[in-house]
Write an enzyme that holds these catalytic residues in place. Structure first.
Site, mmCIF file in Angstrom:
data_model
loop_
_atom_site.group_PDB
_atom_site.id
_atom_site.type_symbol
_atom_site.label_atom_id
_atom_site.label_comp_id
_atom_site.label_asym_id
_atom_site.label_seq_id
_atom_site.Cartn_x
_atom_site.Cartn_y
_atom_site.Cartn_z
ATOM 1 N N LEU A 33 0.870 -1.305 -0.047
ATOM 2 C CA LEU A 33 0.028 0.168 0.069
ATOM 3 C C LEU A 33 0.801 1.033 0.186
ATOM 4 C CD1 LEU A 33 -2.801 -0.943 2.629
ATOM 5 C CD2 LEU A 33 -2.932 -0.971 0.224
ATOM 6 N N GLY A 34 1.985 1.234 0.518
ATOM 7 C CA GLY A 34 2.805 2.267 0.642
ATOM 8 C C GLY A 34 4.020 2.050 1.345
ATOM 9 N N ASP A 35 4.908 3.078 1.391
ATOM 10 C CA ASP A 35 6.303 3.071 2.174
ATOM 11 C C ASP A 35 6.368 4.459 2.968
ATOM 12 O OD1 ASP A 35 7.860 0.512 1.094
ATOM 13 O OD2 ASP A 35 7.474 1.436 -0.545
ATOM 14 N N GLY A 36 6.887 4.163 4.164
ATOM 15 C CA GLY A 36 7.382 5.243 5.000
ATOM 16 C C GLY A 36 8.726 5.273 5.401
ATOM 17 N N THR A 40 7.144 -0.323 5.679
ATOM 18 C CA THR A 40 6.071 -0.882 4.632
ATOM 19 C C THR A 40 4.966 -1.187 5.007
ATOM 20 O OG1 THR A 40 8.114 -1.259 3.234
ATOM 21 C CG2 THR A 40 6.157 -2.070 2.144
ATOM 22 N N VAL A 41 3.833 -0.729 4.186
ATOM 23 C CA VAL A 41 2.423 -1.338 4.690
ATOM 24 C C VAL A 41 1.829 -2.049 3.523
ATOM 25 C CG1 VAL A 41 0.093 -0.538 5.395
ATOM 26 C CG2 VAL A 41 2.165 0.967 6.115
ATOM 27 N N ASP A 153 3.567 13.788 14.156
ATOM 28 C CA ASP A 153 3.729 13.740 12.983
ATOM 29 C C ASP A 153 2.427 13.754 12.151
ATOM 30 O OD1 ASP A 153 5.470 13.506 10.806
ATOM 31 O OD2 ASP A 153 5.407 11.231 10.955
#
Length: 354
Positions: A33-36, A40-41, A153
């Protein structure tokens, strides 16, 4: 391990690593779904049929364990419709640190404003104002619980949108609980460039007004559809907060607003955006004491939405909006520490200047 953290873990469902590996198809890249910055999600499906988001933290070191336990400790004690739900986690002694959340189907606000979903669905001004209100509502809840929580955040990547574009605030890895009767916490600055409170960055003092500053940046993202930091912009405008303050001081709000929002074509929308820009400007004051508390910000945003939806406003919007629409344009350049003249304080101590 801190006994209080152990207690938080006991209150949270603990998944086995194998269970979550199966749920995510062995962390298949197609389910990402995405990287932070730290994780990673992945999208996954539990054996009971629930669709979930699984956050996989990078590096199982002390700092990651601390963030992992911090998120569990905070989310296990909070319940609010605008906060993402934590379903569970792996043990902090597991081979990998995994957190399991409800799946929020429409992704992040950042994706819709200036990312991968920007062209899929244009967020109208009423939708954006509602998103701002719901985010402020979540932050007001965090700041009002006992002990209060500072998110630390707040950014559009941490504001998730469900299938009906309602808000779910996420990512509490950096959040802090504020002890009773303490006005700030002295701690090394952490957060995201472009959103980080300059006072916190300079003085190492984290307060609830640090979240207010970050929320001000989010408001300007909603108004402009521009990212908080963009290295392709002119050097003086790389930081959206600096760009917004400068443009407003010059009376150039119109140049900031996303042209698709109807700022030029609809007088009621023009007035509402102008008033939200004033709220955002107040949130971005360099002196934290000059920023309004998030509860006051929420009340003002709700009043702007309510006022804009009144039928008589829509009928007579042109005549009634002009004075307020000209408010920022007619303001002489001033210091970012100054206060917008027509702000009506809703705090217990009257501070209205008119």
């Amino acid at each position: 391990m801190d006994p209080e953290m152990d207690s938080a873990l006991l209150q949270t469902h603990v998944f086995s690593y194998a269970e979550l590996e199966e749920a995510t198809n062995k962390f298949d890249a197609s389910d990402k779904l995405g990287d932070g910055g730290f994780c990673t999600v992945y999208k996954g499906k539990l054996q009971d049929g629930r669709t979930v988001a699984v956050k996989r933290l990078y590096e199982n070191n002390y700092r990651r364990v601390e963030q992992f336990m911090n998120e569990i400790q905070i989310l296990s004690r909070l319940r609010h419709q605008r906060l993402v739900i934590l379903y569970g986690c792996t043990s902090h002694q597991s081979r990998e640190l995994l957190l399991v959340y409800e799946f929020v189907s429409n992704g992040t606000l950042a994706h819709h404003l200036h990312g991968s979903r920007e062209s899929q669905c244009i967020l109208t001004w009423p939708m954006r104002l509602r998103i701002a209100i719901e985010t402020a509502d979540a932050l007001a809840y965090l700041h009002a619980v006992n002990p209060p929580v500072i998110h630390r955040d707040v950014k559009t990547n941490n504001i998730l949108l469900d299938s009906n574009f309602h808000v779910k605030v996420a990512d509490f890895g950096l959040s802090r609980l504020i002890p009773k009767d303490v006005t700030h916490i002295s701690t090394a600055p952490q957060g995201t460039p472009g959103y980080l409170d300059p006072e916190y960055h300079q003085c190492f003092q984290l307060t609830d007004k640090s979240d207010v500053y970050s929320f001000g940046v989010v408001l300007f993202e909603l108004i402009t559809s521009k990212p908080a930091v963009d290295m392709t912009r002119n050097r003086s405008e790389i930081n959206l907060a600096n760009m917004a303050i400068t443009r407003i001081q010059r009376g150039e709000l119109e140049q900031l607003v996303d042209a698709a929002l109807g700022y030029q074509s609809d007088e009621v929308t023009r007035k509402m955006i102008t008033m939200v820009a004033e709220v955002a400007f107040r949130c971005l004051q360099s002196d934290g004491d000059m920023r309004p508390p998030i509860k006051e910000v929420l009340e003002v945003l709700q009043a702007i939405e309510s006022d804009g939806n009144r039928p008589e406003k829509k009928e007579h919007g042109v005549a009634e909006s002009r004075d307020d629409a000209e408010l920022l344009k007619n303001t002489e350049p001033f210091s970012p520490d100054s206060v917008m003249n027509r702000w009506t304080s809703r705090s217990t101590t009257p501070q209205a200047s008119e």
